[in-house]
Design a protein around this motif. Structure first.
Motif, PDB file in Angstrom:
ATOM      1  N   GLY A  70       0.794  -1.225   0.000  1.00  0.00           N
ATOM      2  CA  GLY A  70       0.000   0.000   0.000  1.00  0.00           C
ATOM      3  C   GLY A  70       0.823   1.271   0.000  1.00  0.00           C
ATOM      4  N   ALA A  71       1.878   1.331   0.807  1.00  0.00           N
ATOM      5  CA  ALA A  71       2.724   2.526   0.825  1.00  0.00           C
ATOM      6  C   ALA A  71       3.291   2.758  -0.574  1.00  0.00           C
ATOM      7  N   THR A 114      -3.927   1.427  -3.292  1.00  0.00           N
ATOM      8  CA  THR A 114      -4.195   2.677  -2.575  1.00  0.00           C
ATOM      9  C   THR A 114      -4.175   3.882  -3.526  1.00  0.00           C
ATOM     10  N   ASN A 171      -4.039  -3.276   7.659  1.00  0.00           N
ATOM     11  CA  ASN A 171      -3.608  -2.148   6.820  1.00  0.00           C
ATOM     12  C   ASN A 171      -2.097  -1.931   6.868  1.00  0.00           C
ATOM     13  N   ARG A 196       0.325   1.226   5.750  1.00  0.00           N
ATOM     14  CA  ARG A 196      -0.480   2.423   5.485  1.00  0.00           C
ATOM     15  C   ARG A 196      -0.557   3.309   6.723  1.00  0.00           C
ATOM     16  N   GLN A 246      -2.175   1.760   9.746  1.00  0.00           N
ATOM     17  CA  GLN A 246      -1.676   0.437  10.155  1.00  0.00           C
ATOM     18  C   GLN A 246      -1.907   0.213  11.655  1.00  0.00           C
TER      19      GLN A 246
END
Lengths: 253, 253
Positions: free
Chosen positions: A15-16, A41, A196, A199, A202
């Protein structure tokens, strides 16, 4: 008629934005079209401002496209554009339905290349600082998911490895914990649950198999459940989340 | 005395320069010192021209540093430099001895952050276009390695998952194949062996468990062995390497 374009199946990672590979980011910046799944994301899509972006996603409990429709979209776009990216959360080759998409593209004679991504389990190991293998403690790791489909209802889905990682394990937590206990795993064996991962939202929860029998409530984001002695914190490890015994309440909050 | 620097444990991925993450590449470009292991490729080190580069590697069959020495080097460099990178092939949290290095750094009070990398198995799945999971065929995957240490000699190291991936499996191939057969795996179950995945000298060999009993010779680079029905080529898959029945000869060539 022009020859069809090429399709790149790319793993976006957890996601990052900066946990995609250099190769994945370069291809995103060159793409004509990006078909992304529901786990990708918004910050990842900032890497392809020039591209037509199309949500082609499946996600449990939400309205989603059938895989057959997604396959047809991929083939259609490959006939209209030169560089088509199919962007998936995590890695496309593990729990990513790549088989179906590869079959459809190959049947249509379209060239495909795959770019791996950081799979959620390894992002979770990094975020929690818990290696999945440890000398003398954990020499094997299994990645699994449980299916609620009727044909699998009596399938015993707990592999016999030192470390266990269950993908999409949020809703299955109680059943997983009960199966682990039935297999002879100790109730106090450490468990790390991460929601998550990578992110901004998280969340890390440290518990035991006994705690897991209480369930995890209804987490909002993707949940990974990691089980095994390798999840035990080291003596001088800085554990940056509270150790929680009221997990369900926390995840519901 | 100045406060110690920070250490980043970074996964370099399988070898190709552009299969590191954006985060990993950015940190490499800022590093004062990079301690890299023997699996890190020269092209990866081009991403940190400014850094002092130190080989701190272990590799079977070659002269290598003991883990204890590597741990001490990490602590020493953290006291001399602000941004220290410990760069490892693949991902640091799986088969990467991260536990030992984290313990040493934590004991010395040094701040550590981990950046995940593409683990070899997922790079291999991408390169061979063989997903590790397949709907209805493969719902679980195990990553394992065999130890030749005496205390493990009677350890049965074959997990019971649908897909099996053995890291560093080149020298163990005959023993692995025999254990698989003893566990009831069919002799004609497909096996994919990949050497030097993602690098210019990458080699893919498709075979069966029966073939694997003949061994893999003495491969020069890191070898990954992938086993299971998920390794069977799809009907219209373009298989871009010859199907080999004389594997040992090929790998020795």
């Amino acid at each position: 008629m022009a020859s069809p374009g090429k399709v790149y199946l790319i793993g976006a990672g957890p996601g990052a934005q900066d946990l995609i590979t250099l190769r994945g980011a370069r291809l995103l910046a060159q793409a004509d079209v990006v078909l992304y799944d529901a786990l990708v994301t918004p910050e990842m899509l900032q890497l392809c401002p020039q591209a037509e972006k199309v949500l082609a996603g499946k996600r449990s409990g939400q309205r989603s496209l059938a895989q057959q429709i997604i396959n047809e979209m991929l083939v259609d776009y490959a006939h209209k554009a030169q560089l088509v990216v199919r962007l998936k959360g995590g890695d496309p080759m593990m729990f990513g339905r790549a088989d179906e998409e590869l079959r459809a593209l190959e049947a249509a004679g379209i060239d495909v290349e795959i770019v791996p991504g950081i799979t959620t389990a390894l992002a979770a190991a990094a975020a929690t600082r818990q290696p999945l293998t440890k000398r003398g403690i954990a020499r094997s790791v299994a990645f699994f998911t449980s299916s609620t489909a009727p044909e699998h209802s009596d399938h015993d889905a707990i592999p016999e490895t030192d470390t266990l990682v269950q993908y999409m394990g949020g809703r299955e937590a109680i059943a997983t914990a009960e199966r682990l206990l039935a297999h002879g795993h100790a109730p106090d064996k450490p468990v790390v649950v991460i929601e998550n991962v990578s992110r901004a939202d998280q969340r890390i929860h440290r518990m035991t198999i006994a705690d897991l029998t209480q369930g995890l409530g209804t987490p909002q984001g993707p949940v990974l459940v990691m089980i095994g002695e390798a999840m035990r914190p080291r003596p001088q490890q800085h554990v940056d989340t509270a150790i929680s015994n009221t997990i369900a309440a926390q995840l519901r909050a």
